[in-house]
Motif scaffolding. Structure first.
Motif, mmCIF file in Angstrom:
data_model
loop_
_atom_site.group_PDB
_atom_site.id
_atom_site.type_symbol
_atom_site.label_atom_id
_atom_site.label_comp_id
_atom_site.label_asym_id
_atom_site.label_seq_id
_atom_site.Cartn_x
_atom_site.Cartn_y
_atom_site.Cartn_z
ATOM 1 N N UNK A 1 61.606 13.104 57.562
ATOM 2 C CA UNK A 1 61.512 12.582 59.335
ATOM 3 C C UNK A 1 62.276 13.564 59.590
ATOM 4 N N UNK A 2 63.279 13.880 59.732
ATOM 5 C CA UNK A 2 64.163 14.727 59.906
ATOM 6 C C UNK A 2 63.880 16.434 60.245
ATOM 7 N N UNK B 1 68.478 21.778 63.281
ATOM 8 C CA UNK B 1 69.866 20.444 62.809
ATOM 9 C C UNK B 1 69.737 20.220 61.597
ATOM 10 N N UNK B 2 68.536 19.579 60.955
ATOM 11 C CA UNK B 2 68.040 19.612 60.320
ATOM 12 C C UNK B 2 69.049 20.768 58.620
ATOM 13 N N UNK B 3 68.636 21.820 59.088
ATOM 14 C CA UNK B 3 69.047 22.554 58.292
ATOM 15 C C UNK B 3 70.828 22.692 58.651
ATOM 16 N N UNK C 1 70.205 20.638 54.669
ATOM 17 C CA UNK C 1 68.764 19.948 54.344
ATOM 18 C C UNK C 1 67.965 21.881 54.222
ATOM 19 N N UNK D 1 63.713 10.584 54.291
ATOM 20 C CA UNK D 1 63.844 11.051 55.533
ATOM 21 C C UNK D 1 64.412 12.031 55.991
ATOM 22 N N UNK D 2 64.890 13.280 54.818
ATOM 23 C CA UNK D 2 64.821 14.721 55.191
ATOM 24 C C UNK D 2 63.171 15.317 55.851
ATOM 25 N N UNK E 1 61.685 16.490 62.899
ATOM 26 C CA UNK E 1 61.881 15.382 64.165
ATOM 27 C C UNK E 1 62.929 17.372 65.196
ATOM 28 N N UNK E 2 63.743 17.837 64.301
ATOM 29 C CA UNK E 2 64.224 19.090 64.868
ATOM 30 C C UNK E 2 65.092 19.688 63.405
ATOM 31 N N UNK F 1 65.886 8.949 50.115
ATOM 32 C CA UNK F 1 66.332 10.613 50.355
ATOM 33 C C UNK F 1 65.420 11.560 51.400
ATOM 34 N N UNK F 2 63.821 12.159 50.513
ATOM 35 C CA UNK F 2 63.326 12.950 50.651
ATOM 36 C C UNK F 2 62.827 12.524 51.449
ATOM 37 N N UNK G 1 61.555 20.975 51.784
ATOM 38 C CA UNK G 1 61.121 20.247 52.216
ATOM 39 C C UNK G 1 59.485 20.560 53.311
#
Ligand SMILES: Nc1ncnc2c1ncn2[C@@H]1O[C@H](COP(=O)(O)OP(=O)(O)OP(=O)(O)O)[C@@H](O)[C@H]1O
Ligand SMILES: [Mg+2]
Lengths: 332, 238
Positions: A180-181, A188-190, A194, A177-178, A184-185, A174-175, A199
């Motif tokens: 990588x998220x 939007x991760x926020x 997240x 993926x977070x 990327x953005x 999960x961490x 992170x």
């Protein structure tokens, strides 16, 4: 042929170390587009901390492998703390600043860390106690056949294990993926809940942990540590990250191993390839050179540090995105 | 008490005031729509509510608490979730990973897996492409993903910023059906739309925004009949 295999083994060993260090550069770049020039110094501090633990416990009578493990367990948290602090104190306040500001700050941090190390560990070359007796295995029957040492085997296996663990972390958890998220953005991760600061801190600490282990490996391999060792090592690993495509984990591994091989083969063959004494018969100008140095090479193995930078320049000129990277454009 | 209420909220970019003091409220269980011309400040309002761009002045209360200065991740964790303008899917993550990120603040593994399956049932197109990266999806599919991802958080209040933007009419229909369905299941929704007629036809109440201010508000039915709205936002001549 023996030379070839020998350089292959040496290059692979070195390449694994570069790859592990390059991962630290590429992870941080991937997540906040910062080239953390102080990462080489984190590796140096890892080596220094390990040196301290090793020399302290050398005479303790504990099993050597156990002592080395303790050195690693000491170096990793120290480096993680250094990685965390530099992000928290120096880079985070500059996250919205123009690119140049964090870059120059990174160089500043790198100098600060060097000088802190100078104060703690002196300016001398510190020789690593040879706790684990060096065993050499011949790869072939003759006395001149290529060899591999137990230290080399250890470095290669440890590196492979770390790379596999990192890939599992980034692609399966999960961490990860977070991470990588966030890369990327981040906005939007926020929105996903997240905490991107967390992170980013985590990313710095993972990179630093890898750097710490790389530091222990380098120290053990060369048997020596010095407060300036992080500089060249860092630049080579950075070149490796750029060669592979900065921001790309697989690229860092590929780039690291290639740089290691290029360096080893460069050191192994460049001397012969640039041997000019054969010109002696028709170009007498080289006579002096060949008299003073029987091998008469223009470039000997002492030029080994140059190859990584030649590669860096070639990559930046011909394929700035690196071997596996996507367009980087003007991001750096 | 309202689930969300804004009072005299002002939002600026640098020195430029984009939202000049607005008040609105959304009650639990409502579907409220916010319409207005381009540049009216609708997206800015949602950014201020969700913590993406903090309001400089005013009061933003959600679930009884002041959230005006909270970071966006804290707001999301309280169940106030924004689907941003332009969808904001993570292009290099797979569809499954995108959905998993929607559920980031949840820890019930089994519940998450079940919810992913539920979203796949709602949008079979996403299931077929579960292992594909989101960047390879069409605009409509990305919007389905963005809404599904937001629902993965089990939001109490869902903010939707122009979910029908750039989509073919049939896809617009589909998206509106989903929005209606989500509202029916008890999620409170604040919806921004260019497609004012459709938005007003599915919502309980509406606000009209112009030049950073709210100029009209009321029951959606009465707004649909309002001559000013008909002229300015429904493309009719009075
Ligand atoms: N990041 C930004 N920096 C500066 N000004 C901005 C920024 N974002 C929006 N604005 C300005 O704020 C005003 C309101 O923009 P906003 O995006 O909220 O409008 P909107 O109502 O959502 O319009 P649209 O229907 O076109 O999406 C506009 O004048 C816009 O130019
Ligand atoms: Mg908008």
């Amino acid at each position: 042929m023996d030379t070839f295999i020998q350089q292959l083994i040496n290059g692979l060993t070195l390449g694994c170390v570069y790859a592990v260090v390059a991962l630290g550069y590429t992870m941080v770049y991937g997540i906040i587009q910062l080239i953390n020039f102080a990462h080489g110094e984190v590796v140096m501090i890892g080596a220094m901390v390990a040196y301290t633990v090793l020399t302290m416990l050398a005479a303790s009578g504990l099993p050597p492998v156990f002592i080395v493990a303790l050195a690693v367990f000491a170096a990793v948290p120290v480096c993680m703390a250094v990685g965390y602090s530099m992000e928290r104190v120096a880079y985070r306040p500059l996250r919205r600043a123009p690119r140049l500001a964090p870059l120059i700050t990174a160089i500043g941090i790198s100098m600060i860390l060097q000088h802190v190390a100078l104060i703690i560990w002196s300016r001398n070359n510190l020789s690593f106690p040879q706790l684990i007796p060096l065993t050499t295995y011949h790869l072939g029957s003759s006395e001149t056949s290529a060899t591999i040492t137990n230290v080399q085997v250890g470095i290669i296996l440890t590196s492979i294990a770390m790379m596999a663990a990192l890939l599992a972390l980034v692609y399966k958890t999960r961490m990860g993926i977070a991470m990588r998220a966030t890369s990327q953005n981040p906005q939007v991760a926020g929105l996903m809940g997240i905490n991107i600061n967390q992170v980013i801190s985590f990313t710095f600490m993972v990179g630093a942990a890898l750097g710490a282990i790389a530091g222990v490996m380098v120290g053990t391999y060369y048997g020596i540590a010095n407060y300036t060792m992080g500089f060249i090592l860092g630049l080579k690993a950075f070149s490796a990250a750029v060669l592979g495509g900065i921001g790309n984990l697989g690229g860092a591994v590929l780039g690291g191993i290639l740089i290691g091989l290029i360096e080893a083969f460069g050191a192994g063959y460049m001397g012969d390839l640039t041997n000019v004494c054969f010109l002696n018969s028709f170009l007498p100008g080289f006579a002096n050179l060949c008299e003073s140095n029987a091998n008469g090479s223009l470039f000997g193995s002492n030029y080994k540090d140059v190859y990584a930078f030649i590669v860096l320049i070639l990559v930046l000129v011909f394929k700035p995105s690196g071997l596996l990277g996507e367009r980087v454009g003007d991001r750096a | 008490m309202s689930l969300l209420s804004l009072a005299n909220v002002q939002v600026a970019y640098g020195g430029i005031q984009a939202v000049k003091g607005i008040s609105l409220h959304v009650d639990a269980g409502e579907l409220v729509t916010l319409i207005g011309a381009n540049g009216a400040g609708k997206s800015t309002t949602l950014k201020a509510i969700s913590g993406l761009h903090h309001a400089g002045a005013g009061d933003i209360r959600y679930d009884g608490q002041d959230i005006r200065t909270l970071p966006s991740f804290e707001i999301a964790r309280r169940g106030l979730v924004l689907v941003p303008e332009g969808r904001g899917v993570f292009p290099a993550l797979t569809i499954e990973e995108n959905l998993a990120m929607g559920a980031y603040s949840r820890t019930d593994r089994d519940g998450i897996a079940a919810d992913i399956e539920e979203k796949f049932a709602l949008f079979p197109r996403l299931k077929e492409r579960a292992k594909q990266t989101a960047g390879t999806l069409s605009g409509g599919e990305q919007q389905m993903l963005a809404i599904s991802r937001a629902l993965m958080a089990k939001p109490k209040l869902l903010l939707l910023d122009e979910p029908s933007m750039g989509l073919a009419p049939i896809m617009v229909q589909k998206i509106f059906e989903v929005v209606k369905e989500v509202a029916k299941r008890g999620v409170t929704i604040l919806l921004i739309e260019q497609n004012a007629r459709l938005a007003l036809s599915i919502s309980h109440r509406g606000y009209v925004m112009d030049g950073g201010l709210i100029t009209l508000e009321g029951e959606s039915k009465s707004l649909l009949d309002d001559p000013k709205v008909r002229e300015a936002y429904l493309g009719e001549t009075a």
